[in-house]
Write a protein that holds these residues in place. Structure first.
Motif, mmCIF file in Angstrom:
data_model
loop_
_atom_site.group_PDB
_atom_site.id
_atom_site.type_symbol
_atom_site.label_atom_id
_atom_site.label_comp_id
_atom_site.label_asym_id
_atom_site.label_seq_id
_atom_site.Cartn_x
_atom_site.Cartn_y
_atom_site.Cartn_z
ATOM 1 N N ALA A 14 23.252 51.761 27.042
ATOM 2 C CA ALA A 14 22.836 50.471 26.489
ATOM 3 C C ALA A 14 23.910 49.402 26.651
ATOM 4 O O ALA A 14 23.671 48.225 26.401
ATOM 5 C CB ALA A 14 22.460 50.625 25.019
ATOM 6 N N GLN A 15 25.109 49.833 27.088
ATOM 7 C CA GLN A 15 26.180 48.858 27.347
ATOM 8 C C GLN A 15 25.986 48.192 28.707
ATOM 9 O O GLN A 15 26.705 47.275 29.069
ATOM 10 C CB GLN A 15 27.539 49.566 27.337
ATOM 11 N N GLY A 16 25.021 48.687 29.495
ATOM 12 C CA GLY A 16 24.812 48.141 30.834
ATOM 13 C C GLY A 16 24.266 46.725 30.789
ATOM 14 O O GLY A 16 23.522 46.368 29.868
ATOM 15 N N GLU A 17 24.617 45.934 31.801
ATOM 16 C CA GLU A 17 24.135 44.551 31.846
ATOM 17 C C GLU A 17 22.617 44.551 32.009
ATOM 18 O O GLU A 17 22.075 45.246 32.856
ATOM 19 C CB GLU A 17 24.793 43.806 33.014
ATOM 20 N N GLY A 18 21.944 43.792 31.158
ATOM 21 C CA GLY A 18 20.488 43.693 31.253
ATOM 22 C C GLY A 18 19.752 44.815 30.553
ATOM 23 O O GLY A 18 18.526 44.861 30.555
ATOM 24 N N VAL A 19 20.474 45.738 29.919
ATOM 25 C CA VAL A 19 19.819 46.846 29.211
ATOM 26 C C VAL A 19 19.695 46.488 27.733
ATOM 27 O O VAL A 19 20.687 46.177 27.077
ATOM 28 C CB VAL A 19 20.625 48.153 29.346
ATOM 29 N N ASN A 20 18.489 46.475 27.228
ATOM 30 C CA ASN A 20 18.256 46.215 25.801
ATOM 31 C C ASN A 20 17.175 47.155 25.300
ATOM 32 O O ASN A 20 16.038 47.074 25.752
ATOM 33 C CB ASN A 20 17.797 44.761 25.588
ATOM 34 N N GLU A 236 27.845 50.457 31.360
ATOM 35 C CA GLU A 236 28.670 49.274 31.545
ATOM 36 C C GLU A 236 29.219 49.191 32.977
ATOM 37 O O GLU A 236 29.440 50.208 33.626
ATOM 38 C CB GLU A 236 29.828 49.309 30.536
ATOM 39 N N ARG A 237 29.421 47.950 33.420
ATOM 40 C CA ARG A 237 29.991 47.695 34.764
ATOM 41 C C ARG A 237 29.127 48.336 35.860
ATOM 42 O O ARG A 237 28.015 47.886 36.108
ATOM 43 C CB ARG A 237 31.433 48.166 34.827
ATOM 44 N N CYS A 238 29.630 49.387 36.490
ATOM 45 C CA CYS A 238 28.881 50.054 37.574
ATOM 46 C C CYS A 238 28.084 51.232 37.044
ATOM 47 O O CYS A 238 27.455 51.957 37.828
ATOM 48 C CB CYS A 238 29.841 50.509 38.660
ATOM 49 N N GLY A 239 28.123 51.442 35.752
ATOM 50 C CA GLY A 239 27.311 52.479 35.151
ATOM 51 C C GLY A 239 28.025 53.810 35.001
ATOM 52 O O GLY A 239 29.149 53.998 35.459
ATOM 53 N N ALA B 292 25.104 46.582 39.493
ATOM 54 C CA ALA B 292 26.062 47.646 39.196
ATOM 55 C C ALA B 292 26.759 48.173 40.445
ATOM 56 O O ALA B 292 27.457 49.176 40.376
ATOM 57 C CB ALA B 292 25.336 48.796 38.492
ATOM 58 N N SER B 299 28.060 42.907 38.105
ATOM 59 C CA SER B 299 28.411 43.582 36.849
ATOM 60 C C SER B 299 29.656 44.455 36.965
ATOM 61 O O SER B 299 30.088 45.039 35.968
ATOM 62 C CB SER B 299 27.250 44.490 36.400
ATOM 63 N N GLU B 378 22.839 36.729 30.188
ATOM 64 C CA GLU B 378 23.873 37.269 31.064
ATOM 65 C C GLU B 378 23.882 36.574 32.417
ATOM 66 O O GLU B 378 24.917 36.437 33.048
ATOM 67 C CB GLU B 378 23.695 38.779 31.191
#
Lengths: 537, 537
Positions: A14-20, A236-239, B292, B299, B378
């Motif tokens: 859930a820290q990934g960009e665009g993940v909610n 997060e970042r690259c996953g 990612a 990201s 974002e």
């Protein structure tokens, strides 16, 4: 050898960009993972936000069947007793049977980020774990920056994991927090950690070097028996390491007898649901699937090159490293200028059109021309099926447009949209009729769809069985921005669950949508006449 | 040790689903790779389609400066002389100085796919290479299914690459065609190949197990000095090894002194252009960037977790494995419910708003509420900047909507779209004025944008300096299809090159687009007043 699979999609993912994820999303995913035999499901960080705290209450009310629910937290704050730390209180209140505590391994982070003495950090690790164990929790210890920390100061790094083990942690997990480590380093330091502690080791990797999966596999080969990661590599970042690739590689590629997800039939069954799981998580997370994703991507077993497709038709396995079915995926033959005659033949055979050289040439030329205009048939096989039928003179339109008119108006508040559609509706048995209908909608395409259906439902009541399930818009030559051509792809689903894609291209998004809508409906009507084919279901 | 980088984006990359390059695209990419110091650029398969054949003529007319242009082909057909094979003719006519020939290594493929004797396959490899060498070409031999073939029948596999070496191939490239091999297998068989032939070895991997990059690195560590792959890992199925990750890992992570892309300053300079190269290829291929993606994704150095962002603000490297600048990327701080106060502070500091606890709370709450409605900031930092200014009561709108009206009509041919916009335009010094304008457009958003600009240009001539450069539409709850909410993200660019993203969400795509258009223009006007900030430039 049993390898534990620990999922942190709901927390690290859930820290990934665009993940909610909504609370409901998180509960749904947790139950799906439980049903597939995952050993641990990390639900979140109770202190961080109310949603995560509520998640755990939901699982107390209705616990997971086999997987152990994990709550995530950090070591206690400096200079206070663990029992007095609000983080500890939140973890205890979560009632999660397993608590995963992250602590500092790296001398650099202890000094620069935490800003405490090396001794205090060891005490923070030990006190926190001992306290949670005394409260009856199983504690998994995530050693943050394990590899970077060990490279910087191996003696101190070893002390931190020994402190965790001595305090009663059931697992010590080596985290490549920054994702900067290489497989040979991960293998070497996994062996070093095994020499330092008796506790079973876990591995937690990130994909910043595109090596997360390779690093997880290298650590398991070197002795780790617990793997942490996320579904689809969200993070997060690259996953994080994509657990789908990790599990598929350990089970299907490694020849070392690793067992996971219950082993035996339960493992085979879980593998056959990996593609479904991947799509499910993307859908819930409201993200687009990644076509090229290993094992489970829609393109993972899609063949485009003419030579390859030719071979596939003769020897399936010749260009596939595993049977697509073993991970619940399927082979697809793509239509493209590159793919040459053999693909077109494969598609047209699928449409029950006998091989016909002139038709092949015509189809191939038309596909190339349209691809140059921006059409793509790879996700619009229904539009392709109609195109082939048109070129084969095996298509008669069921209706023709006289005109459509769409208006959207706003006076500051929410807008009103209205569409009128005037059609000439054909009837082979009887008279053609003119239908002129109007509909309102939430947006122009929805209104057009409504008016179109009103105009057709009298003559074609079966249209009530189909619905639009997805609608995508893509700017083609984005340099021109809102004046650029757009490609609209609509996915439709029938009562029996068959889905099909149609495409439209125009400078005007309304016109492109109209093309895709009309193809979707004509495909449905052809299908009823037993002459559709080429669906994507 | 110099490692040769061989790019096949234009041939193997173009086999990827959804990848379509025009002739012009291919020439542009080839020249960009040439400028960055790539050793070999494979342009295509001259026999396969006229576009590829024409590509080589373009490079004959204006050759690459440093990179060697490669034409791709297969071994001669069975039972004929190489000189009589149409494939050979096409390769010679391409006038490419280097020809890359793919041949069969696997006994299985020779018998089942090629359907010739094992001896005839060896003759096909030898004849083809000898003929091309006699025609003055340098020949690189791609050993298809090298690893699978060697595992099946090592003696025969060795004979195939020996036949290539004996016939004069300058490189023998081990291809993991199906992408099913593991790093330890690749390392072991690279050493076996080195024992079988004197010729320098190359490695060509695919990502079907998410191990393409790890496999390429393992082969180089085991002795390969030539790596084949594609930019962004484009390619059939799960794609090829991403040369961006391969190069970044070899140059920045491996401590073995590998040199590539010219070495020294030229290598460092190329590395600093990797992010630009990645974006350039996506743009030309008309594909969306992958957030990612390792090293170069938007990201890749984006920080969302509150704890992490907090640390980043103190110690940049604490959560980054390399400096983003070393690959031409940049650090980003994301806004999200997860990120907590420290992110909001970072953003608002960026906006020159002093830290204000009440404001922080209000912003955090508003962001969470709007994220639940489907907004995402974002990729829309300009909309976020305006949101913060509104909550800080530091924003006065420059205009207000009275009404807009958009119509699209088609009578079968191409549609007509017209938009009218009525605004109340504010003027702090003088009288507010009502502007009511009409514009036609290629589509509804283009027409709205035109009418909006007409209504504002008198009062704000500086708007002529900005343009919309990208427009994206995303269905949020796609289950409801055309009745679902949509998120529109618009990217705008100013005369000075600064770009900013704005977002709108509504059930109606027109209304969502209107929100994003208005934010884009208000941001530009605020910026002029020296109070914008938060752009994504």
């Amino acid at each position: 050898m049993h390898i534990e699979i620990y999922d942190t999609t709901l927390r690290d993912g859930a820290q990934g960009e665009g993940v909610n994820f909504s609370l409901e999303d998180k509960v749904l995913i947790a139950r799906r993972l439980d049903a597939m035999g995952f050993d641990y499901v990390e639900g979140g960080y109770p202190l961080s936000n109310p949603k995560d705290a509520e998640f755990f209450q939901r699982l107390v009310a209705e616990p997971l069947k086999n997987a152990k629910t994990c709550a995530f937290g950090m070591t206690r704050r400096k200079g206070i007793a663990a029992a007095d730390d609000p983080g500890m209180k939140a973890l205890i209140e979560s009632q999660a049977p397993v608590v995963t505590i992250v602590g500092k391994t790296s001398e650099f982070h202890v000094r620069e980020v935490l800003q405490v003495s090396l001794e205090e950090n060891l005490a923070m690790i030990g006190d926190t774990i001992a306290y949670l164990v005394s409260e009856g929790r199983e504690v998994i210890y995530d050693a943050e920056h394990f590899f970077d920390g060990w490279k910087l100061n191996p003696e101190y790094a070893a002390k931190t994991i020994q402190a965790a083990a001595d305090a009663g942690a059931i697992r010590v997990v080596m985290c490549d927090t920054n994702g900067g480590s290489l497989p040979e380093e991960v293998a070497e330091l996994t062996r070093a950690a095994a020499a330092a502690v008796e506790v079973p080791l876990g591995i937690h990797t990130h994909n910043d070097c595109e090596l997360a999966v390779a690093n997880a596999l290298a650590s398991v080969d070197a002795g780790a028996t617990h793997v942490q990661g996320t579904i689809n590599g969200l993070g997060e970042r690259c996953g994080n390491a994509d657990l789908i690739s990790v599990v598929a590689n350990l089970a299907l590629k490694k020849k070392k007898g690793y067992k996971m997800l219950g082993g035996g039939d339960s493992q085979a069954d879980a593998l056959e649901h990996l593609t479904e799981l991947s799509g499910y998580v993307y859908e819930i997370a409201n993200m687009l699937r990644r076509g090229a994703q290993a094992f489970v991507g829609p393109s993972a077993f899609a063949h485009k090159g003419g030579m390859h497709v030719h071979a596939i038709n003769r020897v399936a396995e010749s260009y596939e490293h595993i049977p697509p079915e073993s991970v619940g995926n399927a082979r697809r033959i793509l239509v493209s200028e590159l793919s040459g005659r053999s693909n077109i033949i494969a598609m047209t055979t699928k449409l029950n059109l006998q091989e016909d050289k002139a038709l092949m040439d015509a189809v191939l030329k038309e596909v190339v021309d349209r691809e140059n205009e921006g059409y793509q048939y790879e996700a619009a096989e229904a539009s392709f099926a109609l195109l082939v039928r048109k070129l084969a003179r095996a298509f008669t339109p069921h209706f023709e447009l006289v005109k459509y008119h769409v208006t959207t108006e706003s006076r500051g508040g929410s807008p009103l949209t209205e569409a009128t559609v005037k059609l000439l509706v054909h009837d082979p048995e009887g008279e053609d009729t003119v239908e002129h209908r109007v509909a309102e909608g939430d947006g122009p395409v929805n209104a057009l769809d409504g008016a179109l259906r009103k105009a057709l439902k009298g003559r074609f009541p079966q249209l009530a069985e189909m619905q639009l399930v997805d609608y995508k818009v893509r700017v083609i030559n984005s340099e021109a921005a809102t004046a650029a051509s757009v490609r609209v792809v609509i996915e439709s689903r029938d009562a029996d669950g068959e889905t099909w894609g149609t495409v439209g291209v125009d400078e005007n998004v309304i016109q492109a949508s109209w093309q895709a809508l009309v193809d979707s409906i004509e495909y449905k009507l052809c299908k009823e006449e037993g002459a559709g084919g080429g669906g994507q279901g």
